[in-house]
Design an enzyme around this catalytic site. Structure first.
Site, mmCIF file in Angstrom:
data_model
loop_
_atom_site.group_PDB
_atom_site.id
_atom_site.type_symbol
_atom_site.label_atom_id
_atom_site.label_comp_id
_atom_site.label_asym_id
_atom_site.label_seq_id
_atom_site.Cartn_x
_atom_site.Cartn_y
_atom_site.Cartn_z
ATOM 1 N N GLY A 65 0.802 -1.229 0.000
ATOM 2 C CA GLY A 65 0.000 0.000 0.000
ATOM 3 C C GLY A 65 0.829 1.270 0.000
ATOM 4 O O GLY A 65 0.299 2.357 -0.217
ATOM 5 N N LYS B 238 -30.369 22.612 13.589
ATOM 6 C CA LYS B 238 -29.933 21.204 13.609
ATOM 7 C C LYS B 238 -29.055 20.936 14.827
ATOM 8 O O LYS B 238 -28.253 21.777 15.210
ATOM 9 C CB LYS B 238 -29.143 20.916 12.325
ATOM 10 N N ASP C 114 -22.408 14.027 2.669
ATOM 11 C CA ASP C 114 -21.593 12.836 2.945
ATOM 12 C C ASP C 114 -22.548 11.633 2.944
ATOM 13 O O ASP C 114 -22.852 11.065 1.896
ATOM 14 C CB ASP C 114 -20.869 13.042 4.278
ATOM 15 N N THR C 115 -23.082 11.274 4.104
ATOM 16 C CA THR C 115 -24.067 10.169 4.126
ATOM 17 C C THR C 115 -25.409 10.607 3.544
ATOM 18 O O THR C 115 -26.234 9.775 3.191
ATOM 19 C CB THR C 115 -24.310 9.694 5.557
ATOM 20 N N THR D 133 -28.013 14.655 6.856
ATOM 21 C CA THR D 133 -28.349 16.060 7.145
ATOM 22 C C THR D 133 -29.368 16.573 6.133
ATOM 23 O O THR D 133 -30.381 17.197 6.492
ATOM 24 C CB THR D 133 -27.066 16.938 7.063
HETATM 25 C C1 R5P Z 1 -21.819 19.647 8.635
HETATM 26 O O1 R5P Z 1 -21.581 20.538 9.433
HETATM 27 C C2 R5P Z 1 -21.616 19.778 7.162
HETATM 28 O O2 R5P Z 1 -21.803 21.098 6.742
HETATM 29 C C3 R5P Z 1 -22.544 18.846 6.389
HETATM 30 O O3 R5P Z 1 -23.881 19.236 6.653
HETATM 31 C C4 R5P Z 1 -22.371 17.420 6.818
HETATM 32 O O4 R5P Z 1 -21.014 17.085 6.825
HETATM 33 C C5 R5P Z 1 -23.107 16.494 5.879
HETATM 34 O O5 R5P Z 1 -22.909 15.183 6.323
HETATM 35 P P1 R5P Z 1 -24.001 14.069 6.123
HETATM 36 O O6 R5P Z 1 -24.369 14.082 4.658
HETATM 37 O O7 R5P Z 1 -23.319 12.772 6.519
HETATM 38 O O8 R5P Z 1 -25.158 14.380 7.003
#
Ligand code: R5P
Length: 328
Positions: A43, A198, A228-229, A232
């Site tokens: 790696g 949030k 990301d996932t 949010t």
């Molecule tokens: C958080 O403070 C960032 O601005 C994004 O809202 C967050 O990283 C998004 O992550 P995920 O899609 O996993 O909820």
């Protein structure tokens, strides 16, 4: 475009940003040089330039999205090789900065990894960072070298202006309120923002407490820096729909899509998702069959910024050009 690029400039595109680099090369009418790269059985990796960089002004177009650690090591090792090959300046155009979300100690005994990455890049030999929508603009201060933290709002505002509809711009959390306000201002829509209250309940987990602002019977654009996932954003979409929002467009500079894009494509509450091509993941989705996905190219914008850096002109002029007219 009018370029005044001298032979003192070499532009590299790392393999994780190949498509974007090639697009930038086309705009600048300039060859993009790949890095030589070998990955060993365990790696470990070695990257180097196939051409001389002695006394050159070097640009590296790259991102450190997934796999974040491998991409980061590639970048650090490549920068080290260029420094040892006597490059004069090493400008890193890092379209996605991995670890940006670890920008402070939320709880005791936590690291501040985005500062650690800044130190690593600087020690490796980077002389300038060109980033876009750093998760927290304060990361600029983690470096003692110049940082251009470009604003992605200019790209998104051009796209949204072409829609000829009015939108309320929604920040999915308090931290993104300034970003949402700047986008609304570029759309000459400064009254119309809303903020989602949030609360983070764990890594990649969040809970929505309420919506601040008026979204009933309005078309909305949720503007975030990172998907990301998708947790949010999906929570935000649900909250806005419960408050009576009509069309819901999701916009984010950096699409990581760690759980894939189907969760958006198959979600009836989401009308569209717009991201830039800042990450390897969004670059790989270009040309896919997803109907709800639109990937905006950063190529022209970054080409203008690279050109400004070479010609020693102002980035504000690039911003002004974007806010005044439609740049394709
Ligand atoms: C958080 O403070 C960032 O601005 C994004 O809202 C967050 O990283 C998004 O992550 P995920 O899609 O996993 O909820």
């Amino acid at each position: 475009m009018s370029t005044n690029l001298t032979n003192d400039v070499v532009i590299f595109g790392l393999d994780n940003s190949k498509e974007l680099s090639e697009q930038i090369g086309k705009v600048l009418k300039r060859e993009i040089v790949p890095a030589n790269k070998i990955v060993f059985a365990d790696g470990e990796r070695i990257l180097s330039s196939s051409i001389t960089v002695r006394n050159k002004n070097v640009f590296i177009i790259c991102n450190t999205s997934k796999p974040v650690n491998d991409n980061l090591m590639d970048l650090l090792i490549f920068v080290d090789s260029l420094k040892r090959a006597s490059a004069k300046y090493i400008n890193v155009v890092i379209t996605y900065y991995g670890y940006a979300r670890q920008d402070r100690k939320v709880n005791g005994r936590e690291p501040i990894s985005s500062k650690l990455i800044a130190d690593l890049l600087t020690i490796a030999g980077v002389t300038k960072i060109i980033a876009i929508d750093l998760h927290n603009p304060s990361i600029q201060g983690f470096f003692n070298i110049p940082v251009d933290d470009l604003r992605g709002q200019f790209i998104f505002s051009q796209e949204l202006k072409s829609r000829k509809e009015k939108f309320v711009i929604v920040s999915p959390d308090h931290g993104g309120a300034v970003r949402a306000r700047q986008l609304a201002e570029l759309l000459q829509n400064e009254e119309e923002i809303a903020i989602i209250d949030k609360r983070r309940t764990g890594p990649n987990k969040c809970e929505i407490m309420g919506v601040l602002g008026e979204v009933e019977n309005k078309n909305v654009v949720i503007f975030d820096d990172i998907i990301d996932t998708g947790g949010t954003i999906i929570n935000a979409v649900k909250a806005l729909k419960e408050k009576g929002a009509k069309k819901v467009i999701v916009a984010a500079t950096h699409g990581l899509f760690s759980r894939g894009f189907d969760m958006f494509e198959n979600n009836d509450l989401v009308d569209e998702v717009i991201v830039s091509n800042s990450t390897s993941q969004s670059q790989s989705l270009i040309g896919s069959n997803y109907k709800k996905l639109k990937v905006l190219s950063l190529a022209k914008f970054l080409a203008l910024v690279i050109e400004a850096n070479i010609n020693k002109t102002s980035i504000t002029e690039v911003y002004n050009a974007y806010s005044k007219r439609n740049i394709k």
